[in-house]
Write an enzyme that holds these catalytic residues in place. Structure first.
Site, PDB file in Angstrom:
ATOM      1  N   LYS A  22       0.827  -1.214   0.000  1.00 18.77           N
ATOM      2  CA  LYS A  22       0.000   0.000   0.000  1.00 18.77           C
ATOM      3  C   LYS A  22       0.863   1.266   0.000  1.00 18.77           C
ATOM      4  O   LYS A  22       0.633   2.181  -0.784  1.00 18.77           O
ATOM      5  CB  LYS A  22      -0.898   0.003   1.254  1.00 18.77           C
ATOM      6  CG  LYS A  22      -1.552   1.335   1.532  1.00 18.77           C
ATOM      7  CD  LYS A  22      -2.396   1.327   2.774  1.00 18.77           C
ATOM      8  CE  LYS A  22      -1.693   1.750   4.037  1.00 18.77           C
ATOM      9  NZ  LYS A  22      -1.419   3.184   4.167  1.00 18.77           N
ATOM     10  N   ASN A  23       1.865   1.301   0.882  1.00 17.92           N
ATOM     11  CA  ASN A  23       2.646   2.530   1.019  1.00 17.92           C
ATOM     12  C   ASN A  23       3.590   2.768  -0.156  1.00 17.92           C
ATOM     13  O   ASN A  23       4.193   3.833  -0.254  1.00 17.92           O
ATOM     14  CB  ASN A  23       3.436   2.522   2.340  1.00 17.92           C
ATOM     15  CG  ASN A  23       2.519   2.738   3.533  1.00 17.92           C
ATOM     16  OD1 ASN A  23       1.333   3.041   3.359  1.00 17.92           O
ATOM     17  ND2 ASN A  23       3.055   2.584   4.725  1.00 17.92           N
ATOM     18  N   CYS A 116      -4.589  12.989  12.671  1.00 24.27           N
ATOM     19  CA  CYS A 116      -5.428  11.790  12.655  1.00 24.27           C
ATOM     20  C   CYS A 116      -5.311  11.134  14.013  1.00 24.27           C
ATOM     21  O   CYS A 116      -4.607  11.628  14.891  1.00 24.27           O
ATOM     22  CB  CYS A 116      -5.032  10.859  11.521  1.00 24.27           C
ATOM     23  SG  CYS A 116      -3.487  10.041  11.785  1.00 24.27           S
ATOM     24  N   ARG A 121       0.807  14.875  13.232  1.00 25.15           N
ATOM     25  CA  ARG A 121       1.276  14.662  11.867  1.00 25.15           C
ATOM     26  C   ARG A 121       1.422  15.941  11.023  1.00 25.15           C
ATOM     27  O   ARG A 121       0.629  16.204  10.099  1.00 25.15           O
ATOM     28  CB  ARG A 121       0.380  13.634  11.163  1.00 25.15           C
ATOM     29  CG  ARG A 121       0.263  12.355  11.972  1.00 25.15           C
ATOM     30  CD  ARG A 121      -0.372  11.241  11.231  1.00 25.15           C
ATOM     31  NE  ARG A 121       0.525  10.613  10.276  1.00 25.15           N
ATOM     32  CZ  ARG A 121       0.204   9.540   9.559  1.00 25.15           C
ATOM     33  NH1 ARG A 121      -0.973   8.982   9.704  1.00 25.15           N
ATOM     34  NH2 ARG A 121       1.071   9.022   8.728  1.00 25.15           N
ATOM     35  N   ASP A 308       4.416   0.807  12.132  1.00 28.04           N
ATOM     36  CA  ASP A 308       3.231   0.140  11.586  1.00 28.04           C
ATOM     37  C   ASP A 308       3.104  -1.319  12.038  1.00 28.04           C
ATOM     38  O   ASP A 308       2.136  -1.986  11.685  1.00 28.04           O
ATOM     39  CB  ASP A 308       3.244   0.210  10.050  1.00 28.04           C
ATOM     40  CG  ASP A 308       2.861   1.598   9.546  1.00 28.04           C
ATOM     41  OD1 ASP A 308       2.459   2.435  10.361  1.00 28.04           O
ATOM     42  OD2 ASP A 308       2.965   1.834   8.328  1.00 28.04           O
ATOM     43  N   ARG A 400      -8.732  -0.132   4.733  1.00 27.29           N
ATOM     44  CA  ARG A 400      -7.859   0.884   4.114  1.00 27.29           C
ATOM     45  C   ARG A 400      -6.543   0.253   3.662  1.00 27.29           C
ATOM     46  O   ARG A 400      -5.960   0.693   2.688  1.00 27.29           O
ATOM     47  CB  ARG A 400      -7.519   1.971   5.148  1.00 27.29           C
ATOM     48  CG  ARG A 400      -8.626   2.963   5.390  1.00 27.29           C
ATOM     49  CD  ARG A 400      -8.095   4.113   6.224  1.00 27.29           C
ATOM     50  NE  ARG A 400      -6.786   4.489   5.725  1.00 27.29           N
ATOM     51  CZ  ARG A 400      -5.799   4.975   6.463  1.00 27.29           C
ATOM     52  NH1 ARG A 400      -5.962   5.170   7.737  1.00 27.29           N
ATOM     53  NH2 ARG A 400      -4.643   5.286   5.929  1.00 27.29           N
TER      54      ARG A 400
HETATM   55  C1  UD1 Z   1       4.440   6.864   6.363  1.00 30.35           C
HETATM   56  C2  UD1 Z   1       3.548   5.680   6.157  1.00 30.35           C
HETATM   57  C3  UD1 Z   1       2.896   5.270   7.462  1.00 30.35           C
HETATM   58  C4  UD1 Z   1       3.941   5.069   8.544  1.00 30.35           C
HETATM   59  C5  UD1 Z   1       4.884   6.271   8.632  1.00 30.35           C
HETATM   60  C6  UD1 Z   1       6.047   6.055   9.577  1.00 30.35           C
HETATM   61  C7  UD1 Z   1       2.781   5.989   3.877  1.00 30.35           C
HETATM   62  C8  UD1 Z   1       1.642   6.262   2.965  1.00 30.35           C
HETATM   63  N1  UD1 Z   1       2.519   6.046   5.186  1.00 30.35           N
HETATM   64  O1  UD1 Z   1       3.607   7.963   6.776  1.00 30.35           O
HETATM   65  O2  UD1 Z   1       2.174   4.069   7.236  1.00 30.35           O
HETATM   66  O3  UD1 Z   1       3.295   4.907   9.782  1.00 30.35           O
HETATM   67  O4  UD1 Z   1       5.423   6.565   7.338  1.00 30.35           O
HETATM   68  O5  UD1 Z   1       6.814   4.974   9.173  1.00 30.35           O
HETATM   69  O6  UD1 Z   1       3.873   5.683   3.444  1.00 30.35           O
HETATM   70  N2  UD1 Z   1       6.901  14.496  10.542  1.00 30.35           N
HETATM   71  C9  UD1 Z   1       7.210  15.813  10.824  1.00 30.35           C
HETATM   72  N3  UD1 Z   1       7.090  16.728   9.803  1.00 30.35           N
HETATM   73  C10 UD1 Z   1       6.718  16.367   8.547  1.00 30.35           C
HETATM   74  C11 UD1 Z   1       6.438  15.031   8.280  1.00 30.35           C
HETATM   75  C12 UD1 Z   1       6.541  14.111   9.304  1.00 30.35           C
HETATM   76  O7  UD1 Z   1       7.550  16.157  11.948  1.00 30.35           O
HETATM   77  O8  UD1 Z   1       6.641  17.250   7.675  1.00 30.35           O
HETATM   78  C13 UD1 Z   1       7.009  13.492  11.622  1.00 30.35           C
HETATM   79  C14 UD1 Z   1       5.708  12.740  11.859  1.00 30.35           C
HETATM   80  O9  UD1 Z   1       4.827  13.434  12.701  1.00 30.35           O
HETATM   81  C15 UD1 Z   1       6.231  11.447  12.471  1.00 30.35           C
HETATM   82  C16 UD1 Z   1       7.541  11.222  11.723  1.00 30.35           C
HETATM   83  O10 UD1 Z   1       7.928  12.499  11.212  1.00 30.35           O
HETATM   84  O11 UD1 Z   1       6.507  11.635  13.829  1.00 30.35           O
HETATM   85  C17 UD1 Z   1       7.469  10.235  10.595  1.00 30.35           C
HETATM   86  O12 UD1 Z   1       6.376  10.547   9.772  1.00 30.35           O
HETATM   87  P1  UD1 Z   1       6.352  10.245   8.219  1.00 30.35           P
HETATM   88  O13 UD1 Z   1       7.450   9.318   7.845  1.00 30.35           O
HETATM   89  O14 UD1 Z   1       6.242  11.531   7.474  1.00 30.35           O
HETATM   90  O15 UD1 Z   1       4.989   9.494   8.048  1.00 30.35           O
HETATM   91  P2  UD1 Z   1       4.164   9.451   6.744  1.00 30.35           P
HETATM   92  O16 UD1 Z   1       5.097   9.598   5.582  1.00 30.35           O
HETATM   93  O17 UD1 Z   1       3.000  10.374   6.845  1.00 30.35           O
END
Ligand code: UD1
Length: 421
Positions: A22-23, A116, A121, A308, A400
């Protein structure tokens, strides 16, 4: 709304295949916006999140066909460069249309995804990276409105408070492939899904090196072309199926579970005493010779233990005698499953970003409520191990990200079925 009903206590046995990741597929679909030629993506799981991404791309004017695990995308003419709040708010990954729209059209308007259930996030790293490439970014009415006369390659440090970010790395990489000159992303996410996206972009004509390491180099090109691509298997689904087998003391072959993508999970399972062997094209879990041991686990960005898989491993530790401590370092509030597991007889105490799990002899079936995708999977695992009947409601969360999970578990002998609530 559907619920899953589980009669627990059956040791799983047999073989089952893992679906596409999915990711990986979600950003790959967004990447198809980078070309006016047709792309064909194979091994695409039929999931609610994938269908949401299909809707978002269609809302922009792209043509998509999705059948038999294949998606054809043609984004020759887009009528709209704005991704709407109604769609983006249902799925955070849809925010990664921002990078490709900006990269190809130098203009985009994408709704902020919001928080969420698993935490706040933010998207600051996405915006920081795109600004470094030369984009002007404003926040207007809950939307990110961005424009650039031209995008220029840059050195970008993308590390955040919680380490690297998967979707921020994806977004910046997708904008940078069509920028002028060279971009270097430092503290890039190393997840296999980021590597899959980079490999796909390279097949479209991009010049990306270093994917899978914290330093990704992108030499901008003038345009990308259409291509065919096969998505990697879903390592989180694979890990969940391994745990379903371990928690029921079963004997199963999980086809498409790649050892290289699951090292941190396998390391902890081995430490606990789960017997897992690398077999032909997958992993085999064998019935344990003695009781499992508790293990301490900390979630970290890849190649660390994946957040995850945190909820699912907690289900296993809740029936493993002794005390284990599970620390969440990515989403410190991702513990909604604790209260539900406790309703089934688990003894878990939350203390800030830690869960202290005192393993019990067994769980008892109960009606429980899914709160998010991976929490739902943990409740299903607990239900498989529990005595009696468990009903997991609100499984739209599970839909999902897991393709036909109940059918796969049935194939392994589990007594699990779907009912209308
Ligand atoms: C992706 C995965 C999700 C997984 C997560 C962490 C997808 C579609 N989803 O989500 O399943 O749980 O990686 O492995 O691939 N953060 C910031 N600033 C930002 C972005 C992120 O501080 O601009 C923080 C987040 O709050 C979190 C950490 O960085 O604490 C990691 O998040 P991130 O890797 O961005 O998660 P996603 O890419 O949204």
């Amino acid at each position: 709304m559907d619920k899953l009903v589980i009669e627990g206590g059956v040791s799983l046995k047999g073989a089952v295949s893992v679906s596409g990741a999915k990711n990986a597929v979600l950003p790959l679909l967004a990447a198809c916006l980078l070309t006016n030629e047709r792309c064909r993506i194979k091994n695409v799981p039929n999931l609610r999140d994938v269908n949401t991404m299909v809707k978002i791309l269609r809302s922009l004017g792209a043509c998509l066909e999705f059948s038999n695990g294949e998606v054809m995308v043609e984004a020759a003419k887009l009528r709209n460069l704005a991704a709407d709040y109604k769609l983006v708010s249902t799925m955070r990954a849809s925010f990664c249309v921002l990078g490709p729209l900006l990269g190809r059209f130098r203009k985009a308007k994408v709704s902020l995804p919001g928080g969420c259930i698993i935490g706040v996030r933010p998207v600051d790293l996405h915006l920081k990276g795109l600004r470094a490439l030369g984009a002007k970014i404003d926040i207007q009415g809950g939307y990110v409105v961005t424009e650039a006369r031209e995008l220029r390659g840059a050195g970008i440090y993308l590390g955040g408070v919680f380490g690297s970010s998967v979707l921020a790395t994806d977004n910046v990489m997708m904008a940078a492939v069509l920028a002028k000159g060279k971009t270097v992303i430092e503290s890039a996410a190393c997840e296999p899904e980021v590597v899959d996206l980079a490999n796909f972009l390279n097949k479209m004509g991009a010049k990306i090196r270093g994917q899978g390491t914290p330093s990704i180099e992108i030499e901008g090109v003038r345009h990308l072309h259409g291509t065919d691509y096969q998505i990697i298997p879903d390592r989180i689904e694979a890990g969940t199926l391994l745990l379903a087998c371990a928690i029921t003391k079963g004997d199963c072959f999980i086809k498409g579970a790649f050892k290289e993508h699951l090292s941190a999970v396998l390391d902890k399972l081995w430490e606990s005493g789960v017997r897992i062997e690398d077999a032909d094209g997958g992993l085999r879990v064998a019935r344990p010779r003695k009781n499992l041991k508790p293990v301490n686990i900390t979630t970290l960005p890849y190649p660390g233990f994946p957040t995850d898989m945190q909820a699912q491993v907690m289900a296993l530790m809740s029936v493993t005698p002794g005390i284990s401590v599970i620390t969440e370092k990515i989403y410190p509030d991702r513990f909604m499953h604790v209260a539900e597991l406790n309703r089934m007889g688990a003894r878990i105490m939350r203390e800030g970003p830690h869960a202290i799990v005192q393993g019990v002899r067994g769980l008892s079936g109960a009606p429980v409520m899914a709160s998010d995708l991976r929490a739902s999977a943990a409740l299903v695992l607990a239900g498989l191990a529990a005595k009696g009947r468990t009903e997991v409601s609100r499984i739209y969360h599970l839909d999902r990200g897991y393709e036909n999970l109940e059918l796969k578990l049935q194939k392994l002998g589990a007594r699990i079925w779907r009912e209308k609530e």
